[in-house]
Design an enzyme around this catalytic site. Structure first.
Site, PDB file in Angstrom:
ATOM      1  N   HIS A   1       0.797  -1.237   0.000  1.00  0.00           N
ATOM      2  CA  HIS A   1       0.000   0.000   0.000  1.00  0.00           C
ATOM      3  C   HIS A   1       0.829   1.286   0.000  1.00  0.00           C
ATOM      4  CE1 HIS A   1      -4.076  -1.373  -0.131  1.00  0.00           C
ATOM      5  NE2 HIS A   1      -3.892  -2.221   0.863  1.00  0.00           N
TER       6      HIS A   1
ATOM      7  N   HIS B   1      -6.718  -3.720  -5.144  1.00  0.00           N
ATOM      8  CA  HIS B   1      -6.397  -2.314  -5.397  1.00  0.00           C
ATOM      9  C   HIS B   1      -5.672  -2.103  -6.727  1.00  0.00           C
ATOM     10  CE1 HIS B   1      -7.538   0.014  -1.734  1.00  0.00           C
ATOM     11  NE2 HIS B   1      -7.686  -1.219  -1.288  1.00  0.00           N
TER      12      HIS B   1
ATOM     13  N   HIS C   1      -4.420 -12.965  -3.438  1.00  0.00           N
ATOM     14  CA  HIS C   1      -4.634 -11.776  -2.625  1.00  0.00           C
ATOM     15  C   HIS C   1      -5.774 -11.951  -1.639  1.00  0.00           C
ATOM     16  CE1 HIS C   1      -4.502  -7.687  -1.295  1.00  0.00           C
ATOM     17  NE2 HIS C   1      -5.805  -7.589  -1.490  1.00  0.00           N
TER      18      HIS C   1
ATOM     19  N   HIS D   1      -4.680  -9.095   2.086  1.00  0.00           N
ATOM     20  CA  HIS D   1      -5.998  -8.441   1.991  1.00  0.00           C
ATOM     21  C   HIS D   1      -6.582  -7.934   3.301  1.00  0.00           C
ATOM     22  CE1 HIS D   1      -9.612  -7.395  -0.138  1.00  0.00           C
ATOM     23  NE2 HIS D   1     -10.345  -8.412   0.267  1.00  0.00           N
TER      24      HIS D   1
END
Length: 322
Positions: A72, A131, A180, A254
């Site tokens: 992220h 994402h 994921h 996740h």
């Protein structure tokens, strides 16, 4: 777990237009958290696509390998991860998606991982997370970061087009299934995953969506996911899936887990989360999973890297995360 990189010293043959020197220069620049030029990003994505399109929906991975969860955009923590786990190409890595959004350095993070994939295609595997999509990145930060750093959406377009080619899942030595999100009521075999058309935006429903969005749950059977996409799945589901496919473990990312990793379903499923102090405020540890050449598994936990030039945010734990 150190690996002699000599056999992987050549650039992927599909990437000959970008010279070894170009890609090495990109990697060194990115390791200093300096974004590439728009022209270099375009070349990087074009050449990486030629590598990624050769990979499978269930990409085979050899051991030893280090398995990583969400990053992220926390670039300095990715550098800490490599400090703890070893650098590419000395070590093999498998990343399970969610490279962008929320952190301050999504551009540099995803650029570096893609450049490493181009330079050392057999040393690093990069899966798609929920994402890695056009719709999600327009809401959670990557789109805005690209506009801010480049003055247009072109870099965002290059990367989101590339995301369509990322493998959906990986399989370590036919035993550890990595993805994921989680399982799907539409999928009972790895062969079914292999038949999916992955080169598209992440759908709102269906098997490809589920692989990137689902979560394990304490309740048996399939449940409606509070995320609004994917499903929850119980121990009975994961036990049946692992047994039917000859798997010893399903590894996924996740979900924020405070220790960096969390076992579920009596050892059939493990969640790995590799963004420490998520969103710079959650106070969680991060972890990576080392799988050695005898399939022994060791978790390495780590804390955030020292921060320079980033705002200090008071820690609090949000109620829910996508």
């Amino acid at each position: 777990m150190s690996i002699d990189p000599a056999n992987d010293s050549k650039l992927a043959p599909e990437a000959n237009d970008a010279t070894l020197g170009d890609v090495d220069r990109w990697i060194e620049q990115l390791k200093k958290c300096e974004p590439l030029s728009e022209a270099d990003v375009e070349m990087l994505c074009d050449k990486a696509r030629e590598v990624l399109c050769q990979e499978n929906n269930v990409q085979p991975v050899r051991n030893p390998v280090t398995v990583c969860g969400d990053i992220h955009g926390q670039f300095h923590d990715l550098m800490e991860l490599f400090k703890i786990g070893g650098d590419v190409p000395d070590m093999n890595y498998l990343f399970m998606g969610d490279y962008v959004d929320r952190g301050y350095h999504s551009v540099e993070t995803v650029s570096l991982l893609v450049a490493m994939k181009l330079r050392y295609p057999n040393r690093i595997t990069i899966l798609r997370g929920n994402h890695e999509s056009r719709q999600i990145t327009q809401v959670y930060g990557f789109y805005d970061e690209c506009l801010r750093k480049y003055g247009s959406a072109n870099v965002w377009k290059h990367f989101t087009n590339l995301f369509d080619y990322f493998p959906l899942t990986a399989l370590i030595e036919d035993r550890i299934f990595c993805l994921h999100g989680g399982l799907s009521p539409s999928i009972d075999s790895l062969d079914h995953v292999r038949t999916l058309d992955r080169v598209q935006e992440v759908p709102h429903e269906g098997p490809m969506c589920d692989l990137l969005w689902s979560d394990p749950d304490d309740r048996c059977g399939w449940g409606i996911s509070p995320r609004g996409a994917g499903y929850t799945f119980g121990q009975d589901i994961s036990e049946t899936f692992n047994h039917a496919n000859g798997l010893s473990l399903t590894a996924r990312a996740h979900q924020l887990v405070m220790e960096g990793f969390n076992w579920a379903h009596d050892g059939d499923v493990v969640t790995i989360f590799s963004a420490p102090n998520y969103c710079y405020r959650c106070g969680n540890q991060a972890a990576i999973l080392e799988v050695d050449d005898t399939m022994n598994q060791v978790f390495l936990q780590f804390d955030p890297a020292p921060r320079e030039g980033e705002p200090v945010i008071a820690r609090r734990t949000p109620d829910y995360f996508l």
